[in-house]
Scaffold this motif. Sequence first.
Motif, PDB file in Angstrom:
ATOM      1  N   VAL A 111       4.491 -19.007  25.747  1.00  0.00           N
ATOM      2  CA  VAL A 111       3.342 -18.187  25.361  1.00  0.00           C
ATOM      3  C   VAL A 111       2.098 -19.026  25.604  1.00  0.00           C
ATOM      4  O   VAL A 111       1.933 -20.100  25.023  1.00  0.00           O
ATOM      5  CB  VAL A 111       3.434 -17.743  23.888  1.00  0.00           C
ATOM      6  CG1 VAL A 111       2.130 -17.089  23.444  1.00  0.00           C
ATOM      7  CG2 VAL A 111       4.601 -16.776  23.704  1.00  0.00           C
ATOM      8  N   LEU A 112       1.235 -18.561  26.485  1.00  0.00           N
ATOM      9  CA  LEU A 112       0.077 -19.335  26.935  1.00  0.00           C
ATOM     10  C   LEU A 112      -1.043 -19.309  25.893  1.00  0.00           C
ATOM     11  O   LEU A 112      -1.428 -18.249  25.400  1.00  0.00           O
ATOM     12  CB  LEU A 112      -0.434 -18.774  28.253  1.00  0.00           C
ATOM     13  CG  LEU A 112      -1.629 -19.487  28.885  1.00  0.00           C
ATOM     14  CD1 LEU A 112      -1.236 -20.902  29.302  1.00  0.00           C
ATOM     15  CD2 LEU A 112      -2.149 -18.697  30.087  1.00  0.00           C
TER      16      LEU A 112
ATOM     17  N   ASP B 113       8.098 -23.403  32.493  1.00  0.00           N
ATOM     18  CA  ASP B 113       7.624 -22.057  32.828  1.00  0.00           C
ATOM     19  C   ASP B 113       8.711 -20.990  32.719  1.00  0.00           C
ATOM     20  O   ASP B 113       8.403 -19.800  32.653  1.00  0.00           O
ATOM     21  CB  ASP B 113       7.063 -22.036  34.253  1.00  0.00           C
ATOM     22  CG  ASP B 113       5.767 -22.823  34.382  1.00  0.00           C
ATOM     23  OD1 ASP B 113       5.355 -23.438  33.384  1.00  0.00           O
ATOM     24  OD2 ASP B 113       5.172 -22.819  35.470  1.00  0.00           O
TER      25      ASP B 113
ATOM     26  N   SER C  92       4.900  -9.263  25.177  1.00  0.00           N
ATOM     27  CA  SER C  92       3.961  -8.659  26.126  1.00  0.00           C
ATOM     28  C   SER C  92       3.262  -7.458  25.510  1.00  0.00           C
ATOM     29  O   SER C  92       2.054  -7.256  25.695  1.00  0.00           O
ATOM     30  CB  SER C  92       4.695  -8.248  27.405  1.00  0.00           C
ATOM     31  OG  SER C  92       5.211  -9.384  28.071  1.00  0.00           O
TER      32      SER C  92
ATOM     33  N   SER D 157      -3.125 -25.251  30.535  1.00  0.00           N
ATOM     34  CA  SER D 157      -1.978 -24.343  30.407  1.00  0.00           C
ATOM     35  C   SER D 157      -1.112 -24.704  29.203  1.00  0.00           C
ATOM     36  O   SER D 157       0.105 -24.526  29.222  1.00  0.00           O
ATOM     37  CB  SER D 157      -1.126 -24.345  31.679  1.00  0.00           C
ATOM     38  OG  SER D 157      -0.510 -25.605  31.871  1.00  0.00           O
TER      39      SER D 157
ATOM     40  N   ARG E 232       0.809 -24.436  25.831  1.00  0.00           N
ATOM     41  CA  ARG E 232       1.609 -23.274  25.452  1.00  0.00           C
ATOM     42  C   ARG E 232       2.543 -23.614  24.302  1.00  0.00           C
ATOM     43  O   ARG E 232       2.730 -24.771  23.947  1.00  0.00           O
ATOM     44  CB  ARG E 232       2.459 -22.845  26.645  1.00  0.00           C
ATOM     45  CG  ARG E 232       3.554 -23.870  26.984  1.00  0.00           C
ATOM     46  CD  ARG E 232       4.077 -23.751  28.378  1.00  0.00           C
ATOM     47  NE  ARG E 232       3.069 -24.105  29.376  1.00  0.00           N
ATOM     48  CZ  ARG E 232       3.285 -24.133  30.685  1.00  0.00           C
ATOM     49  NH1 ARG E 232       4.486 -23.829  31.150  1.00  0.00           N
ATOM     50  NH2 ARG E 232       2.340 -24.470  31.519  1.00  0.00           N
TER      51      ARG E 232
ATOM     52  N   PHE F 143       0.499 -10.986  24.467  1.00  0.00           N
ATOM     53  CA  PHE F 143       0.644 -12.398  24.829  1.00  0.00           C
ATOM     54  C   PHE F 143       1.020 -12.543  26.303  1.00  0.00           C
ATOM     55  O   PHE F 143       1.704 -11.697  26.879  1.00  0.00           O
ATOM     56  CB  PHE F 143       1.705 -13.074  23.961  1.00  0.00           C
ATOM     57  CG  PHE F 143       1.295 -13.260  22.533  1.00  0.00           C
ATOM     58  CD1 PHE F 143       0.440 -14.287  22.165  1.00  0.00           C
ATOM     59  CD2 PHE F 143       1.752 -12.396  21.545  1.00  0.00           C
ATOM     60  CE1 PHE F 143       0.051 -14.462  20.852  1.00  0.00           C
ATOM     61  CE2 PHE F 143       1.372 -12.561  20.226  1.00  0.00           C
ATOM     62  CZ  PHE F 143       0.522 -13.592  19.867  1.00  0.00           C
ATOM     63  N   ASP F 144       0.586 -13.653  26.896  1.00  0.00           N
ATOM     64  CA  ASP F 144       0.908 -13.985  28.275  1.00  0.00           C
ATOM     65  C   ASP F 144       2.131 -14.890  28.287  1.00  0.00           C
ATOM     66  O   ASP F 144       2.082 -16.031  27.827  1.00  0.00           O
ATOM     67  CB  ASP F 144      -0.287 -14.708  28.913  1.00  0.00           C
ATOM     68  CG  ASP F 144      -0.071 -15.061  30.380  1.00  0.00           C
ATOM     69  OD1 ASP F 144       1.051 -14.866  30.892  1.00  0.00           O
ATOM     70  OD2 ASP F 144      -1.028 -15.556  31.015  1.00  0.00           O
ATOM     71  N   THR F 145       3.257 -14.385  28.806  1.00  0.00           N
ATOM     72  CA  THR F 145       4.495 -15.169  28.873  1.00  0.00           C
ATOM     73  C   THR F 145       4.689 -15.806  30.250  1.00  0.00           C
ATOM     74  O   THR F 145       5.783 -16.255  30.583  1.00  0.00           O
ATOM     75  CB  THR F 145       5.715 -14.316  28.506  1.00  0.00           C
ATOM     76  OG1 THR F 145       5.798 -13.188  29.390  1.00  0.00           O
ATOM     77  CG2 THR F 145       5.599 -13.803  27.067  1.00  0.00           C
ATOM     78  N   MET F 146       3.649 -15.835  31.053  1.00  0.00           N
ATOM     79  CA  MET F 146       3.577 -16.647  32.266  1.00  0.00           C
ATOM     80  C   MET F 146       4.634 -16.302  33.312  1.00  0.00           C
ATOM     81  O   MET F 146       5.051 -17.141  34.100  1.00  0.00           O
ATOM     82  CB  MET F 146       3.636 -18.139  31.908  1.00  0.00           C
ATOM     83  CG  MET F 146       2.573 -18.572  30.916  1.00  0.00           C
ATOM     84  SD  MET F 146       2.658 -20.325  30.468  1.00  0.00           S
ATOM     85  CE  MET F 146       2.161 -21.088  32.018  1.00  0.00           C
ATOM     86  N   GLY F 147       5.093 -15.060  33.305  1.00  0.00           N
ATOM     87  CA  GLY F 147       6.021 -14.619  34.335  1.00  0.00           C
ATOM     88  C   GLY F 147       7.434 -15.134  34.200  1.00  0.00           C
ATOM     89  O   GLY F 147       8.232 -15.016  35.133  1.00  0.00           O
TER      90      GLY F 147
ATOM     91  N   LYS G 122      10.790 -10.928  25.131  1.00  0.00           N
ATOM     92  CA  LYS G 122       9.731 -10.949  26.139  1.00  0.00           C
ATOM     93  C   LYS G 122       8.932  -9.651  26.131  1.00  0.00           C
ATOM     94  O   LYS G 122       7.692  -9.651  26.200  1.00  0.00           O
ATOM     95  CB  LYS G 122      10.326 -11.180  27.526  1.00  0.00           C
ATOM     96  CG  LYS G 122      10.817 -12.581  27.807  1.00  0.00           C
ATOM     97  CD  LYS G 122      11.342 -12.681  29.231  1.00  0.00           C
ATOM     98  CE  LYS G 122      12.021 -14.005  29.483  1.00  0.00           C
ATOM     99  NZ  LYS G 122      11.118 -15.143  29.359  1.00  0.00           N
TER     100      LYS G 122
END
Length: 395
Positions: A327-328, A184, A311, A361, A363, A315-319, A307
């Motif tokens: 990348v989800l 993550d 974004s 999840s 990725r 794309f979702d970089t999951m925090g 990052k």
Amino acid sequence: MTTSLSGRLSAELSNLRSSGLLIKPRVLDGANRARTRVDGREVVNLASNNYLGFADHPRLKEKAAAYLREWGVGAGAVRTIAGTLRIHEELEQQLAAFKHTGSALVLHSGFTTNQGVLGTLLKEGDLVISDALNHASIIDGLRLTKATKKVYKHADADDLERLLQENETDGLKLVVTDGVFSMDGDLAPLDKLIAVARKYGAVTYVDDAHGSGVMGKDGRGTVHHFGFENADDVIQVGTLSKAWGGVGGYAAGHADLRELLINRARPYLFSTAQPPAVVGGLVAAIEEVQRDPSLMRRLWDNTHYFKAELSRLGFDTMGSVTPITPVLFGEPEAAFEASRLLFEEGVFAVGLGFPTVPRGSARIRNIVTAEHTRADLDQALEAYDKVGRKLKIVG
């Protein structure tokens, strides 16, 4: 009827194929760099852990070659018999000084370090409480011990405190966490975890495989990042691969930790010592990260840029807050197809699904390095935009 070896192998491989989990590693045709050749194709490499570009760094290669010429190809024995060369002890002294700890010991890999240190420290009657997302090497290391094992919710200091309250023991209490979580890219909240551990007289054990060389001043690690260096109740372990460009593991902490591990840690006792060339490269790596502050600066500049642009593309970089940038994609089929399409666009980034990451999840895990140029990252971002639109992941 007794199962034959051929039958067992065939059945296991068939199960892996049918579940889509059969691994066929791609082959690099050159050194592991920010740009390399993979399966005959020139690609931007976002798949390696080579954070500082040390895997093919000229200063490291020069030192490795010098140690090879002076000390030979191999150490010739396990460390406790005749395999401890002076250069091994010099590296460990250098590492302890770098980590600001009372001692340090070098082992053969990050995986065996967790087995060796956890197996040495923990006994029946002890209590160990481990983060739910800790690395497989920690999980396997704990399986080898007779300590009472509990798991706290990921990065949750309140849940850790609950478990410490509910599980009293007169034995050693050990709180175990990754420093940077490898899938993550988030940080363990060591400020909170160590405070809770100290409240209940527990020792904190931090696997900093992805934090050493990345976090803290000069890459001293996540423990240093949170200001807990020189702490006898904190044990730091990790790899000497990843940011350091070589291979091996280390354990650093209390002044007496090294001596006990020398006498009790089974991977140390029963494995031939590291080759001199590896030692030379590692010595140079620790010197270089302190000599050249631009390495860390470039690593983090590239991280923040990549990052932010992912974004912006949707794309979702999951925090993630570290150079590990997932990348989800959700389902493994989507992540694996995205990886294949990215490769066609000249970007090497590997898809990950269950059981490596939780179901739902899947990725692609990207790791930018100090060696990537802005042109490398822009090429990767352009490819991501194209692939994401094709797969309808982004609009």
